[in-house]
Write an enzyme that holds these catalytic residues in place. Sequence first.
Site, mmCIF file in Angstrom:
data_model
loop_
_atom_site.group_PDB
_atom_site.id
_atom_site.type_symbol
_atom_site.label_atom_id
_atom_site.label_comp_id
_atom_site.label_asym_id
_atom_site.label_seq_id
_atom_site.Cartn_x
_atom_site.Cartn_y
_atom_site.Cartn_z
ATOM 1 N N THR A 190 0.881 -1.182 0.000
ATOM 2 C CA THR A 190 0.000 0.000 0.000
ATOM 3 C C THR A 190 0.915 1.228 0.000
ATOM 4 O O THR A 190 1.337 1.655 -1.053
ATOM 5 C CB THR A 190 -0.984 -0.027 1.179
ATOM 6 O OG1 THR A 190 -0.274 -0.246 2.379
ATOM 7 C CG2 THR A 190 -2.009 -1.121 0.987
ATOM 8 N N LYS A 200 3.701 -7.099 4.120
ATOM 9 C CA LYS A 200 3.479 -5.699 3.766
ATOM 10 C C LYS A 200 3.206 -4.916 5.050
ATOM 11 O O LYS A 200 2.756 -5.463 6.061
ATOM 12 C CB LYS A 200 2.305 -5.533 2.804
ATOM 13 C CG LYS A 200 0.969 -5.835 3.449
ATOM 14 C CD LYS A 200 -0.080 -4.817 3.140
ATOM 15 C CE LYS A 200 0.273 -3.488 3.730
ATOM 16 N NZ LYS A 200 -0.882 -2.570 3.829
ATOM 17 N N THR A 237 -2.519 -1.837 7.404
ATOM 18 C CA THR A 237 -2.453 -3.174 7.897
ATOM 19 C C THR A 237 -1.063 -3.728 7.796
ATOM 20 O O THR A 237 -0.301 -3.353 6.938
ATOM 21 C CB THR A 237 -3.373 -4.027 6.998
ATOM 22 O OG1 THR A 237 -4.690 -3.609 7.209
ATOM 23 C CG2 THR A 237 -3.232 -5.490 7.281
ATOM 24 N N GLU A 290 6.556 4.638 7.583
ATOM 25 C CA GLU A 290 6.151 5.877 6.926
ATOM 26 C C GLU A 290 7.079 7.018 7.316
ATOM 27 O O GLU A 290 7.131 7.428 8.475
ATOM 28 C CB GLU A 290 4.700 6.192 7.273
ATOM 29 C CG GLU A 290 3.761 5.214 6.584
ATOM 30 C CD GLU A 290 2.319 5.327 7.057
ATOM 31 O OE1 GLU A 290 1.467 4.725 6.402
ATOM 32 O OE2 GLU A 290 2.060 6.017 8.049
ATOM 33 N N THR A 313 -1.646 18.265 2.658
ATOM 34 C CA THR A 313 -0.292 18.439 2.098
ATOM 35 C C THR A 313 -0.276 18.241 0.587
ATOM 36 O O THR A 313 -1.270 17.868 0.000
ATOM 37 C CB THR A 313 0.676 17.452 2.774
ATOM 38 O OG1 THR A 313 0.159 16.141 2.603
ATOM 39 C CG2 THR A 313 0.867 17.776 4.217
#
Lengths: 399, 399
Positions: free
Chosen positions: A148, A174, A185, A271, A399
């Site tokens: 993702t 993932k 997830t 992230e 953003t």
Amino acid sequence: MDQGMIKGVQGFRFATRPAGIRKAGRTDLALIFSEVPALCAGVFTTNKVVAAPVTLTAPRIRRGECQAILVNSGNANACTGEPGLQNARRCGDLAARALGIDPELVAVSSTGVIGAPLPMDRFEEHVPLLAADLAADGAMAVAEAIMTTDSFPKVSAAQGEAGGRPYTILGVAKGAGMIHPNMATMLAFVLTDAAVEPALLDQALRQGVDLSFNSITVDRDTSTNDMVLVLANGLAANPVICRGTPEGEAFAAELNAILLDLAKMIVRDGEGATKLVEIRVRGAVSYGEARQAACSVATSNLVKTAFFGEDANWGRIIAAVGYSGAEVDPEKIDILFGDVQVVRNGLTTGKELEERATAILKTPEFTVTVDLHLGDGAASYYTSDLTYDYVKINAAYRT
Amino acid sequence: MDQGMIKGVQGFRFATRPAGIRKAGRTDLALIFSEVPALCAGVFTTNKVVAAPVTLTAPRIRRGECQAILVNSGNANACTGEPGLQNARRCGDLAARALGIDPELVAVSSTGVIGAPLPMDRFEEHVPLLAADLAADGAMAVAEAIMTTDSFPKVSAAQGEAGGRPYTILGVAKGAGMIHPNMATMLAFVLTDAAVEPALLDQALRQGVDLSFNSITVDRDTSTNDMVLVLANGLAANPVICRGTPEGEAFAAELNAILLDLAKMIVRDGEGATKLVEIRVRGAVSYGEARQAACSVATSNLVKTAFFGEDANWGRIIAAVGYSGAEVDPEKIDILFGDVQVVRNGLTTGKELEERATAILKTPEFTVTVDLHLGDGAASYYTSDLTYDYVKINAAYRT
């Protein structure tokens, strides 16, 4: 453990498709198939808000046999009520019919936005096509299809031997935090052709997850869809590996290593992350308290922003240990960045060592060790730094 | 409650100085003095790593009487060992000698960097000068002197009446998160000239702190120096206010309101914050579980970045409720932004309402209500958004 050599696992086949669930032209639907029903074990989200695919799949896995995994990105099928559960079941039925197997042998897994209905027409059209496309070397493609906000596909593999027969373990995963626009997830699927005792598979998975996926943090959020499955189809034809034997221990260690390898990839790909930091606590009164202290440091926003700032800020670390709930004697605490000790008996070791520690913080991967000097409890947590990009990725509307 | 009119509290006097502890030219040392020994109560950090001023002051406050508070910014006197405790005691002794009172009646409080020794020469020089400078209208100056990364001084005041006699309650506070380079702290000092029963003062403070300072979050970090003190000198000459009376309830309500007002100022001034959001959970099986769920939502980095992104992201909120540990039935959960319901019975109410909710997220202060529909438990938590500036402030070495 030369992963570059390992392209697949005996008896497992893979297929992926761009089904238009996530965005046009990107693979977002994957099928994993074992030629024979595989022994299986699973660990699922502890969130009380559970997505439909978890509700459907968990009891199937508990029955102990699984032959196929159908997984999509782009839609989590979470908070979708009874229709969502019917859709998950329908997805599994489509895969079972295309593969000619019992629907109860199909695991269904989803990741993506919360609260939107699955686009069932996409599944009706593409699941049969997946079944026709299965190939032995498609594990990397599966890892790509389930991404993702991940920036790279996550695959780890190893080979072992039992009773003179070689076997392979291969995992795909993932995860990079919970994700825009609504969530995401952590998913991991581990496949092996080893023949193993059911109790060993289950125990090795639980221990391995505890030391890997349950010991990492990007943000502190537990998704509604988290799922780790391991399938063992026995096609290596080795004598069944049992608990309490050297081969059982070796198998568990290999599975652990793969889970930890995948888990670290998730943190490295966290992230906005620029650092992978192991928080190692030792000298706690118990393993549980060592974990508690390590988790407290690993999840502190102040500690994580200090890592981003490459700041040897032991004050924030000692404060996070202090409020962790673990038993501590402040006057016994030692703290090291890499092998540089910045705190001895709760007091600074001076500016010179703090500057040497700063050099370690400038590297992309390092260890912070906290020694409580109270007992034998030791545990590690893996964390990322908290960066501008974390905020940017997760505040996407602005953003 | 026209705070603009309230400049002080009968019998309390204040002084501040730029003592060179923090940086040149900025006030960083403050003294609060009551003409007579005041009844007192206090709440202190629960961090197991406790700063020296807390170690010194907590038992003094527990004795029930206090006449002076000496507080500095720029240095937390934390993780400084036995010399740090001796320094804290010396600070108190300096104030006691200058004021001509028993050292046991002096509370000492510090905020600033961890791990550095207090610059005692600064205290030796400036504490006597403070005592000579005391004035009745210096509460705002005290609020300014204790600021660290705070962007505005925090003062709140109210007047009440007991037995026909008016009394005043005035509080000052500091806090905006834990701070570069090493830490920081939440401090609050509340002063009243009301005569109150000791048990009422203690109980009202604990309840008030629970609903205010213990119900806010900027980051999740509990500092080593947190301290809330309330002093009641009785100079309003009212009949002593007791528990279980209407006047006792009124006093507690006023104290609560001041503590909550100060606590909200801290969130509004949270490091990098652009939003003040009340997370209101109702319908939980108990007050404790309502708090647990509200805290889980209020501290989720994903929820906080979504607030920054002005994104009506109920998926992250429902996920945070789900992993909070509170009992939930996903199919009963309602979620509202302001008065706009975006989730009913765990399912989306549609795009149109989600867009109306987005307008609410664009305002600087709003409420998110989560109704679990399981019982009568209700609680609120106050939180800020997680922004680029939070990262910038806390990763200061890099930025």
